[in-house]
Design a protein around this motif. Structure first.
Motif, PDB file in Angstrom:
ATOM      1  N   VAL A 112       0.844  -1.204   0.000  1.00  0.00           N
ATOM      2  CA  VAL A 112       0.000   0.000   0.000  1.00  0.00           C
ATOM      3  C   VAL A 112       0.874   1.247   0.000  1.00  0.00           C
ATOM      4  O   VAL A 112       0.606   2.215  -0.724  1.00  0.00           O
ATOM      5  CB  VAL A 112      -0.960  -0.011   1.213  1.00  0.00           C
ATOM      6  CG1 VAL A 112      -1.661   1.329   1.375  1.00  0.00           C
ATOM      7  CG2 VAL A 112      -1.977  -1.132   1.065  1.00  0.00           C
ATOM      8  N   PHE A 113       1.931   1.246   0.788  1.00  0.00           N
ATOM      9  CA  PHE A 113       2.845   2.392   0.850  1.00  0.00           C
ATOM     10  C   PHE A 113       3.487   2.649  -0.511  1.00  0.00           C
ATOM     11  O   PHE A 113       3.531   3.788  -0.994  1.00  0.00           O
ATOM     12  CB  PHE A 113       3.905   2.144   1.924  1.00  0.00           C
ATOM     13  CG  PHE A 113       4.881   3.266   2.090  1.00  0.00           C
ATOM     14  CD1 PHE A 113       4.481   4.469   2.644  1.00  0.00           C
ATOM     15  CD2 PHE A 113       6.199   3.125   1.683  1.00  0.00           C
ATOM     16  CE1 PHE A 113       5.377   5.513   2.794  1.00  0.00           C
ATOM     17  CE2 PHE A 113       7.105   4.161   1.825  1.00  0.00           C
ATOM     18  CZ  PHE A 113       6.697   5.357   2.391  1.00  0.00           C
ATOM     19  N   CYS A 114       3.978   1.612  -1.147  1.00  0.00           N
ATOM     20  CA  CYS A 114       4.607   1.748  -2.472  1.00  0.00           C
ATOM     21  C   CYS A 114       3.614   2.252  -3.515  1.00  0.00           C
ATOM     22  O   CYS A 114       3.940   3.106  -4.347  1.00  0.00           O
ATOM     23  CB  CYS A 114       5.222   0.428  -2.918  1.00  0.00           C
ATOM     24  SG  CYS A 114       6.686  -0.040  -1.962  1.00  0.00           S
ATOM     25  N   LEU A 115       2.399   1.721  -3.484  1.00  0.00           N
ATOM     26  CA  LEU A 115       1.368   2.164  -4.445  1.00  0.00           C
ATOM     27  C   LEU A 115       0.997   3.619  -4.221  1.00  0.00           C
ATOM     28  O   LEU A 115       0.744   4.350  -5.186  1.00  0.00           O
ATOM     29  CB  LEU A 115       0.149   1.256  -4.359  1.00  0.00           C
ATOM     30  CG  LEU A 115       0.338  -0.162  -4.884  1.00  0.00           C
ATOM     31  CD1 LEU A 115      -0.918  -1.001  -4.635  1.00  0.00           C
ATOM     32  CD2 LEU A 115       0.675  -0.164  -6.373  1.00  0.00           C
ATOM     33  N   SER A 116       0.970   4.059  -2.953  1.00  0.00           N
ATOM     34  CA  SER A 116       0.618   5.471  -2.692  1.00  0.00           C
ATOM     35  C   SER A 116       1.718   6.391  -3.202  1.00  0.00           C
ATOM     36  O   SER A 116       1.438   7.482  -3.719  1.00  0.00           O
ATOM     37  CB  SER A 116       0.357   5.695  -1.216  1.00  0.00           C
ATOM     38  OG  SER A 116       1.529   5.541  -0.460  1.00  0.00           O
ATOM     39  N   ILE A 117       2.980   5.982  -3.096  1.00  0.00           N
ATOM     40  CA  ILE A 117       4.092   6.786  -3.627  1.00  0.00           C
ATOM     41  C   ILE A 117       4.011   6.843  -5.151  1.00  0.00           C
ATOM     42  O   ILE A 117       4.170   7.903  -5.762  1.00  0.00           O
ATOM     43  CB  ILE A 117       5.456   6.220  -3.173  1.00  0.00           C
ATOM     44  CG1 ILE A 117       5.638   6.468  -1.657  1.00  0.00           C
ATOM     45  CG2 ILE A 117       6.594   6.850  -3.945  1.00  0.00           C
ATOM     46  CD1 ILE A 117       6.868   5.839  -1.076  1.00  0.00           C
TER      47      ILE A 117
END
Length: 122
Positions: A112-117
């Motif tokens: 989720v963190f990578c996708l938000s970036i």
């Protein structure tokens, strides 16, 4: 391995069907070093095919496991089915398996963190 199966304040007063019985929730508590869970177990006896059986509270199960990356699963008996109808006898148990450990959770958070970036860069 399961560290303890014990009585706790979570289970006190619940076998009469007043607290945990209403919504059949699984309650989970983190103590800082352990993950503890509790849930009611019910029994259903079927002795007459024409009468709807009424589930009765059997016990409140409570277990704790060490909070580690590879913590074992916790299993809670949900319903115990006892069948004795027309010369057909048997018993079955529905079991709820609680997956413990942090590996999958950390992986999900990382995705989720990578996708938000990536979404902010696009």
């Amino acid at each position: 391995a399961v560290v303890s199966t014990q009585s706790t304040k979570l289970c006190n007063g619940t076998v009469d069907g007043e607290i945990l019985d209403d919504e059949r929730n699984l309650y989970v508590v983190f103590t800082g070093t352990q993950v503890c869970s509790g849930m009611l177990e019910k029994e259903i006896k079927i002795t007459n095919p024409d009468i709807k059986p009424t589930p009765t509270v059997k016990t409140c199960n409570y277990e704790c496991v060490n909070a580690t990356m590879d913590a074992p699963n916790m299993e809670f008996n949900y319903y115990d089915w006892i069948i004795n109808v027309d010369n057909k006898n048997g018993s079955f148990t529905d079991t709820l398996v609680v997956k413990a450990g942090t590996g999958n959770n950390i992986g999900s958070i990382l995705i989720v963190f990578c996708l938000s970036i990536m979404a902010k860069l696009a």
